[in-house]
Design an enzyme around this catalytic site. Structure first.
Site, PDB file in Angstrom:
ATOM      1  N   GLU A  30      -5.043   1.699   3.113  1.00 39.36           N
ATOM      2  CA  GLU A  30      -4.792   0.741   4.088  1.00 39.36           C
ATOM      3  C   GLU A  30      -5.001   1.104   5.426  1.00 39.36           C
ATOM      4  OE1 GLU A  30      -3.092  -2.298   6.650  1.00 39.36           O
ATOM      5  OE2 GLU A  30      -2.397  -0.202   6.252  1.00 39.36           O
ATOM      6  N   HIS A  35       0.808  -1.362  -0.053  1.00 40.07           N
ATOM      7  CA  HIS A  35      -0.039   0.060   0.013  1.00 40.07           C
ATOM      8  C   HIS A  35       0.945   1.053   0.090  1.00 40.07           C
ATOM      9  CE1 HIS A  35       0.632   0.927   4.378  1.00 40.07           C
ATOM     10  NE2 HIS A  35       0.592  -0.247   4.484  1.00 40.07           N
ATOM     11  N   ASP A  43      -0.418   4.377   0.536  1.00 39.39           N
ATOM     12  CA  ASP A  43      -1.047   5.256   1.608  1.00 39.39           C
ATOM     13  C   ASP A  43      -0.145   5.327   2.935  1.00 39.39           C
ATOM     14  OD1 ASP A  43      -2.498   2.900   2.359  1.00 39.39           O
ATOM     15  OD2 ASP A  43      -3.528   4.108   3.976  1.00 39.39           O
ATOM     16  N   HIS A  77       4.230   3.817  12.143  1.00 36.87           N
ATOM     17  CA  HIS A  77       3.115   4.672  12.663  1.00 36.87           C
ATOM     18  C   HIS A  77       3.706   5.860  13.762  1.00 36.87           C
ATOM     19  CE1 HIS A  77      -0.387   1.586  11.700  1.00 36.87           C
ATOM     20  NE2 HIS A  77       0.336   1.770  10.690  1.00 36.87           N
TER      21      HIS A  77
END
Length: 451
Positions: A156, A90, A92, A423
């Protein structure tokens, strides 16, 4: 790494890979268009489409998915009669959080201390580059021996299910004999790992209201019901004294039987402050791979700076619940919502809304594809045996693909080992991991085609 033509080719391509990853990281492709321009995501999607076209892919397309984002698809034909392998990643990314906390700008790939830093470097723009490296290495060493489909998802991280719904509406598009999900990671850098299980997840927003408007805390505080205090009470009810998750009706005490996670190593990986205890019970692997885990992701309330002496009339929070294989995410959502409503004190008005959901996943590790991957990883990581681990995160598409293509073998690999800090601020990727996993993927495709 032992001498191998594929490995030598990948090594020679690493400078190009770094330059390409820098271009891809530069796109602020957060699929939250209230915060980041849609054009940033569209730019990243077009970059991938152009890269696939340059590699000879056919039917390259930007797929408009039902959640308003785009996924990128391409097909590279292999020899007649060959198997088909789907490669997933992904493009994103998560928001950068506090940009001032980054040592270097989050959307500028920066080399430091042997790692490449930038948002999405590991999760999962690096996965896009990994797939390209593997295919280029094969093309330089006899050709790609299977049919290849590539799908790069555009949402995602948001959990809004655009690609899942698109795949369900176009079931032939992603059909494959084997699927490689390039969005997981090694248990530790240098230790080749496939992810055997994924926890599912649900996101629930809770809104609590008690008053028609804020009140002076001196004049009314002590009797007027405080919505923020009510919300704190509700959120506290989601954890036992030891920090274990306690959602009414959700009580699995599953144990993880595979690779174990040393507690001190976990403390180091998680950067737990000295003297602060870990939460929950059981082994670390039990807690992060095999049991439910609740997290309060955010609270809407007045910030400390600028706060006034007021009793709050309303407050809301976003709550995440991760659920292990064996637990239905839809049922867990209902239990979480019922728990939040039941534990709201003082007769306060409460509303809950599900804003995201994904089912847990468990792979069949006895399939032939896992044997082919183990052989490939043994070459890419000399002296190391492939390990099986769980992952606390969710990749909702896995279950959609498993349901659509029940005969397909699904393998999860990737660049998100603990040092990557996905993250979080200062996300990074190890170029050595990128190199070795690209070699492993290329050799897997060769092994898989030969079996």
């Amino acid at each position: 790494m032992s001498s191998n033509p594929v490995a030598e080719t990948v090594a020679s391509l690493i400078p190009r890979a770094q330059a390409e990853l820098a271009e891809l990281v530069a796109f602020k492709s957060v699929a939250d268009f209230d915060q980041f321009p849609r054009s940033e995501s569209e730019g990243a999607a077009n970059w991938i489409a152009d890269a696939l076209t340059a590699e000879g892919f056919q039917d390259v397309a930007l797929l408009d998915t039902p959640d308003g984002t785009q996924s990128v698809y391409g097909y590279l034909p292999g020899p007649e009669g060959a198997r088909t392998v789907l490669l997933y990643a992904h493009y994103d990314v998560q928001p950068p959080l506090d940009e001032a906390a980054w040592t270097t700008p989050p959307f500028e790939l920066t080399e430091r201390d042997g790692r490449w830093y930038g948002r999405g470097a590991a999760d999962c723009k690096g996965g896009v580059i990994m797939h390209l490296l593997a295919l280029r290495a094969l093309k330089a060493n006899g050709g790609v021996p299977v049919h290849i489909k590539v799908i790069a998802e555009g949402s995602e991280e948001m959990g809004t299910g655009g690609l899942e719904r698109y795949a369900e509406a176009h079931p032939d598009l992603l059909a494959a004999d084997t699927i490689i999900i390039g969005d997981a990671g090694n248990f530790r850098a240098g230790l080749p790992t496939v992810t055997a299980t994924l926890r599912g997840m649900t996101l629930v927003r809770i809104q609590i209201d008690t008053l028609r408007g804020n009140l002076h805390s001196g004049q009314f505080g002590g009797a007027a019901p405080d919505a923020l205090a009510a919300l704190i009470r509700v959120l506290d009810s989601l954890r036992a004294e030891d920090g274990s998750t306690t959602v009414d009706g959700l009580t699995p005490q599953t144990r993880w039987e595979g690779l174990q996670y040393d507690e001190e190593q976990f403390r180091q990986d998680a950067k737990v402050l000295d003297g602060v205890q870990l939460i929950g019970s059981g082994s670390v692997a039990d807690r992060i791979w095999a049991r439910p885990a609740v997290t309060v992701l955010g609270i809407d309330c007045p910030p400390v700076v600028g706060a006034t002496p007021s009793v709050q009339a309303g407050a809301r929070a976003l709550v995440s619940l991760r659920v292990p294989p064996g637990v239905d995410a839809a049922e867990a959502t209902k239990l979480l919502q019922a728990h939040l409503e039941a534990h709201t004190p003082w007769g306060a008005r409460v509303r809950t809304e599900q804003v995201g959901q994904g089912q847990p996943f468990s792979a069949d590790t006895t399939s032939p594809a896992y044997t082919a991957m183990a052989e490939a990883m043994a070459v890419a990581y000399p002296g190391q045996e492939m390990q099986y681990a769980g992952q606390g995160g969710s990749i909702p598409l896995c279950n959609t693909l498993a349901a659509l293509y029940p005969q397909a073998e699904i393998l999860l690999i990737g660049l998100s080992e603990p040092e990557a800090q996905i993250h979080a601020v200062n996300e990074s990727v190890s170029p050595e991991e990128l190199e070795r996993l690209s070699v492993a993927e290329a050799l897997f495709l060769q092994n898989y085609a030969a079996n």
